[in-house]
Write an enzyme that holds these catalytic residues in place. Structure first.
Site, PDB file in Angstrom:
ATOM      1  N   LYS A 192       0.759  -1.088   0.014  1.00  0.00           N
ATOM      2  CA  LYS A 192       0.024  -0.019   0.040  1.00  0.00           C
ATOM      3  C   LYS A 192       1.081   1.278   0.118  1.00  0.00           C
ATOM      4  O   LYS A 192       0.540   2.306  -0.615  1.00  0.00           O
ATOM      5  CB  LYS A 192      -0.949  -0.016   1.140  1.00  0.00           C
ATOM      6  N   LYS A 241      -3.945 -10.961  -7.186  1.00  0.00           N
ATOM      7  CA  LYS A 241      -5.273 -11.063  -6.846  1.00  0.00           C
ATOM      8  C   LYS A 241      -6.308 -10.166  -7.175  1.00  0.00           C
ATOM      9  O   LYS A 241      -5.863  -8.896  -7.554  1.00  0.00           O
ATOM     10  CB  LYS A 241      -4.994 -11.197  -5.224  1.00  0.00           C
ATOM     11  N   LYS A 275     -10.217  -4.522  -5.259  1.00  0.00           N
ATOM     12  CA  LYS A 275     -10.858  -3.263  -5.737  1.00  0.00           C
ATOM     13  C   LYS A 275     -10.161  -2.281  -6.197  1.00  0.00           C
ATOM     14  O   LYS A 275     -10.493  -1.408  -6.930  1.00  0.00           O
ATOM     15  CB  LYS A 275     -11.315  -2.863  -4.416  1.00  0.00           C
TER      16      LYS A 275
END
Ligand code: ATP
Ligand code: LTN
Length: 333
Positions: A115, A197, A200
């Site tokens: 992130k 993966k 969103k």
């Protein structure tokens, strides 16, 4: 533990629309657990703040996720559904646990590294201490199991380490929980990039729970299979990741094993397989979409659910928090 039942807890961030990775991974298994376990399922709205949000959007997404929870079968009469920020004890315990978590361990978290790379202009302290708040979310209800997807395993592991460290210093305080990760569906991959993966933050490769049937069918027909010339439905995640992912999705949606799927499509190829996966997903999601829409039209009901949930959760959380405050030497009010 209520009525001798084991305790289970999990949460999802209202950071975007739910996709079939979230659903076929952990969420699909939650409804069957509410009969057997004393379950707490919450919306991790505080975690969502680690990435910049549009306030009005976030408020809407929280209600939508709550409606999704109920629509997939989490009956609020049989489990505790609540919003994380409505139970302040999570944040209060999180502060204490911060003081029992090492800088070095947090630096090793892969989600933090990913992130930070993705949001290089906003590497805030919340992103770094995210796993500590998650540990507080968990430990405060003394659960036996935490059902999540594979990507959250490391966070449950650090939660266990924090609990053991605290117990080691102050004596038995927290139950040390086990991650509960389903074998099939634990890591659903993106439809257009089967090596990453489904996430969103990369919506192009996602199928969302509320997508219309025609959009779902289109997405599956375009899904990346493999560049081999074999055109054969065979489970081989290393050499055929796209097909293996579609088999995983089909298997989770229908309950069929990989052998059964191979037999069903023997000699038929990808041209028959891809629309079949699409149809299975459409049928799995149809009742969820319809029920979510119905619930979203009834704001008063959703409000009554999260209010009652917060009350029940706060009672249990308060007990653990008081115990912890006392153990570390804070003066009781
Ligand atoms: P994303 O990476 O999709 O932006 P996230 O990692 O923040 O989202 P959440 O929505 O908070 O994930 O995840 C909810 C649950 O879904 C977690 O238990 C997580 O492990 C699981 N999950 C997320 N993505 C997948 C996936 N592709 N396959 C299986 N489980 C998943
Ligand atoms: N980090 C989790 C969401 C989450 C969670 C939790 C899951 C926050 N607190 C406690 C289980 C238990 C995620 O899925 N991204």
């Amino acid at each position: 533990m209520e009525n001798g039942k084991k305790v289970m807890l999990s949460g999802i961030q209202p950071s975007g629309e739910l996709h079939i990775g979230n659903y076929l991974g952990p969420l699909i298994h939650w409804p069957e657990m509410i009969e057997e376990y004393d379950c707490y399922f919450f919306l991790a709205d505080l975690h969502t703040l680690t990435v910049r949000q549009e306030p009005a959007e976030l408020r809407k997404r929280v209600l939508k996720l709550l409606a999704n929870y109920i629509a997939v079968g989490l009956d609020p009469e049989k489990c505790t559904l609540f919003i994380q920020s409505h139970v302040p004890a999570h944040s209060q315990l999180s502060w204490v646990l911060n003081c029992y978590t090492m800088f070095g361990e947090l630096s090793r978290m892969t989600q933090f590294k990913d992130k930070s790379a993705k949001h290089a202009d906003n590497i805030n302290a919340g992103l770094f201490t995210y796993p500590v708040l998650m540990a507080a979310d968990i430990l405060i209800y003394q659960p036996d199991f935490v059902p999540v997807g594979e990507d959250q395993r490391q966070h449950v592991e650090i939660c266990r380490d924090i609990a053991e460290r605290f117990n080691g210093i102050y004596g038995e305080t927290f139950k040390v929980p086990e991650p509960y990760i389903s074998k099939v569906g634990a890591r659903i991959m993106s439809l257009n990039q089967p090596e990453s993966k489904m996430s969103k933050s990369a919506p192009e490769g996602c199928v969302f729970l509320l997508d219309k049937p025609e959009d779902i069918m289109r997405k599956f027909k375009r899904a990346i299979t493999d560049s081999d010339t074999e055109n054969c439905v065979r489970y081989d995640p290393e050499h055929k990741p796209g097909v293996a992912n579609l088999m995983q999705i089909y298997g989770s949606a229908t309950g069929k094993t990989y052998e059964e799927i191979e037999r069903e499509f023997d000699g038929l190829g990808y041209g028959a397989f891809k629309p079949a996966v699409g149809e299975a997903v459409v049928e799995t999601l149809r009742p969820i979409r319809e029920e979510t829409e119905r619930l979203l039209a009834d704001k008063a009901y959703l409000e009554s659910v999260y209010r009652a949930g917060a009350e029940k959760a706060a009672y249990v959380a308060g007990k653990t928090l008081r115990k912890v405050y006392k153990k570390v030497g804070l003066v009781e009010r």
